[in-house]
Design a protein around this motif. Sequence first.
Motif, mmCIF file in Angstrom:
data_model
loop_
_atom_site.group_PDB
_atom_site.id
_atom_site.type_symbol
_atom_site.label_atom_id
_atom_site.label_comp_id
_atom_site.label_asym_id
_atom_site.label_seq_id
_atom_site.Cartn_x
_atom_site.Cartn_y
_atom_site.Cartn_z
ATOM 1 N N ALA A 190 7.954 2.721 4.772
ATOM 2 C CA ALA A 190 7.275 1.488 4.371
ATOM 3 C C ALA A 190 7.604 1.085 2.942
ATOM 4 O O ALA A 190 7.699 -0.104 2.622
ATOM 5 N N LEU A 191 7.788 2.073 2.072
ATOM 6 C CA LEU A 191 8.063 1.806 0.658
ATOM 7 C C LEU A 191 9.552 1.658 0.359
ATOM 8 O O LEU A 191 9.930 1.399 -0.782
ATOM 9 N N GLY A 192 10.386 1.849 1.367
ATOM 10 C CA GLY A 192 11.829 1.705 1.166
ATOM 11 C C GLY A 192 12.456 2.848 0.391
ATOM 12 O O GLY A 192 13.475 2.664 -0.287
ATOM 13 N N ALA A 193 11.870 4.036 0.500
ATOM 14 C CA ALA A 193 12.343 5.169 -0.303
ATOM 15 C C ALA A 193 13.753 5.606 0.071
ATOM 16 O O ALA A 193 14.573 5.915 -0.809
ATOM 17 N N TYR A 194 14.041 5.662 1.353
ATOM 18 C CA TYR A 194 15.376 6.109 1.767
ATOM 19 C C TYR A 194 16.441 5.091 1.361
ATOM 20 O O TYR A 194 17.517 5.459 0.874
ATOM 21 N N THR A 244 -0.482 8.318 -7.212
ATOM 22 C CA THR A 244 -1.048 7.347 -8.150
ATOM 23 C C THR A 244 -1.728 6.177 -7.437
ATOM 24 O O THR A 244 -2.036 5.165 -8.082
ATOM 25 N N HIS A 245 -1.957 6.301 -6.143
ATOM 26 C CA HIS A 245 -2.611 5.235 -5.385
ATOM 27 C C HIS A 245 -3.762 5.811 -4.567
ATOM 28 O O HIS A 245 -3.794 7.007 -4.278
ATOM 29 N N ASP A 246 -4.676 4.949 -4.198
ATOM 30 C CA ASP A 246 -5.838 5.406 -3.427
ATOM 31 C C ASP A 246 -5.596 5.229 -1.931
ATOM 32 O O ASP A 246 -4.535 4.769 -1.493
ATOM 33 N N GLY A 247 -6.597 5.621 -1.149
ATOM 34 C CA GLY A 247 -6.460 5.571 0.299
ATOM 35 C C GLY A 247 -6.238 4.172 0.829
ATOM 36 O O GLY A 247 -5.492 3.983 1.800
ATOM 37 N N LYS A 248 -6.869 3.164 0.198
ATOM 38 C CA LYS A 248 -6.694 1.788 0.663
ATOM 39 C C LYS A 248 -5.259 1.321 0.486
ATOM 40 O O LYS A 248 -4.676 0.705 1.393
ATOM 41 N N ASP A 305 -2.815 0.318 3.509
ATOM 42 C CA ASP A 305 -2.167 -0.997 3.568
ATOM 43 C C ASP A 305 -0.666 -0.852 3.777
ATOM 44 O O ASP A 305 -0.044 -1.651 4.501
ATOM 45 N N ALA A 306 -0.076 0.166 3.166
ATOM 46 C CA ALA A 306 1.370 0.368 3.284
ATOM 47 C C ALA A 306 1.783 0.803 4.680
ATOM 48 O O ALA A 306 2.808 0.365 5.197
ATOM 49 N N VAL A 307 0.984 1.673 5.300
ATOM 50 C CA VAL A 307 1.405 2.274 6.572
ATOM 51 C C VAL A 307 0.682 1.694 7.789
ATOM 52 O O VAL A 307 0.921 2.135 8.914
ATOM 53 N N ALA A 308 -0.173 0.708 7.583
ATOM 54 C CA ALA A 308 -0.962 0.145 8.681
ATOM 55 C C ALA A 308 -0.133 -0.260 9.897
ATOM 56 O O ALA A 308 -0.580 -0.065 11.036
ATOM 57 N N PRO A 309 1.078 -0.829 9.724
ATOM 58 C CA PRO A 309 1.863 -1.202 10.912
ATOM 59 C C PRO A 309 2.184 -0.029 11.845
ATOM 60 O O PRO A 309 2.478 -0.248 13.028
ATOM 61 N N VAL A 333 -7.813 -0.931 9.662
ATOM 62 C CA VAL A 333 -7.263 -0.564 8.355
ATOM 63 C C VAL A 333 -8.328 0.097 7.486
ATOM 64 O O VAL A 333 -8.039 1.027 6.726
ATOM 65 N N SER A 334 -9.572 -0.344 7.607
ATOM 66 C CA SER A 334 -10.643 0.264 6.819
ATOM 67 C C SER A 334 -10.850 1.725 7.207
ATOM 68 O O SER A 334 -11.101 2.582 6.333
ATOM 69 N N THR A 335 -10.744 2.035 8.488
ATOM 70 C CA THR A 335 -10.868 3.432 8.944
ATOM 71 C C THR A 335 -9.676 4.244 8.484
ATOM 72 O O THR A 335 -9.833 5.380 8.011
ATOM 73 N N LEU A 336 -8.490 3.668 8.607
ATOM 74 C CA LEU A 336 -7.280 4.349 8.136
ATOM 75 C C LEU A 336 -7.380 4.638 6.639
ATOM 76 O O LEU A 336 -7.021 5.738 6.185
ATOM 77 N N ALA A 337 -7.883 3.682 5.884
ATOM 78 C CA ALA A 337 -8.045 3.878 4.431
ATOM 79 C C ALA A 337 -9.008 5.018 4.137
ATOM 80 O O ALA A 337 -8.756 5.846 3.251
ATOM 81 N N ALA A 338 -10.091 5.093 4.890
ATOM 82 C CA ALA A 338 -11.067 6.167 4.688
ATOM 83 C C ALA A 338 -10.468 7.526 5.049
ATOM 84 O O ALA A 338 -10.713 8.525 4.360
ATOM 85 N N CYS A 339 -9.664 7.563 6.114
ATOM 86 C CA CYS A 339 -8.978 8.802 6.497
ATOM 87 C C CYS A 339 -8.027 9.250 5.388
ATOM 88 O O CYS A 339 -7.999 10.431 5.005
ATOM 89 N N CYS A 340 -7.236 8.312 4.886
ATOM 90 C CA CYS A 340 -6.280 8.634 3.827
ATOM 91 C C CYS A 340 -6.990 9.094 2.569
ATOM 92 O O CYS A 340 -6.543 10.030 1.893
ATOM 93 N N GLU A 341 -8.105 8.453 2.244
ATOM 94 C CA GLU A 341 -8.859 8.832 1.051
ATOM 95 C C GLU A 341 -9.383 10.262 1.186
ATOM 96 O O GLU A 341 -9.321 11.052 0.227
ATOM 97 N N ASP A 342 -9.880 10.607 2.355
ATOM 98 C CA ASP A 342 -10.354 11.975 2.580
ATOM 99 C C ASP A 342 -9.224 12.979 2.408
ATOM 100 O O ASP A 342 -9.394 14.025 1.763
#
Length: 306
Positions: free
Chosen positions: A22-26, A221-225, A229-233, A240-249
């Motif tokens: 998602a971030l274009g790292a590769y 350096t980023h939070d769960g939200k 947002d980056a990986v939601a697709p 997305v709100s549930t995914l954000a909470a999962c990532c934050e945990d």
Amino acid sequence: MAITLIENFRAVFYTPFYAAFALGAYKAEGVDVQMKASSDAAQTIQTLLAGTAEVSWGGPLRLMLAREKNPVQEPIAFCEVVGRDPFFLMGRAPNPRFDLSHLLNKTLGVTTEVPTPWMCLQHDLRLAGIEPSRIKLAPQRTMAENAAALQAGEVDVIQVFQPFAKELEQTGGAHVWYAAATRGPTAYTTLNTTRAYADKSPQTLLAMCRAMYRTQKWIATHDGKALADAVAPYFPALAVSTLAACCEDYLKLELWNRTPLMFREGLKWLNDAGLASGLMRKRFEYDDIADMRFARQAIEEGPPPL
């Protein structure tokens, strides 16, 4: 030439792998990596060894089992991404003073889709002085079925990963009793290849390590939200709100590595658990399973975050 990376299966705890795309790292590291879903997570390593892909991700447990079955084959881990156990024990009522002895006289629904979670929990029990055979297990079910069984009162405790844990919390149907990540390093998910490919294409694997390291720096350096947002697709059926909470945990539990270097103690713990469970018979040395030369070089070079 495009590099095929086999996705073990779709899961929230694999988020850094999706974030790298998602971030274009590769692309930023000049390597063309194409993700391909595995048809069977239990066969991901065998698919890699068959030569139908250059790289896969999955658990070091599978590497050790493959090496034990056929020592001539040399699958190796070259970049660690998930360095702790992503599973939770959930019960219907809060249990803030939980310890493993609370599982005695309870009916436990364990994860059956893959072997590692229950194998690791059994080792937790043994280290706590509790023989796993003393735990009453529910009939084998999927995690989704166990979540329903918990709410129906058919089991007392279940073992699940995200998003099952968060969805149960959000509905008030269950509470986290134990986060397995709190035990400390447990080698859980790595980028894997073969020794032959590592020797043949070192620059490709270095580029992949650099890409993942840059992704890890971004995540740190980023939070769960922001991460959600980056990986939601990659999780179209999950809010997305549930995914954000999962990532934050998972961020708070330090589930994901800060660098691509595998923790030695995490691999040893996993090997110890496999030996204690009888799932494996061989003691592996770190360098038998892990080829960390590219991870070390990536760290030394210190590429910037994305």
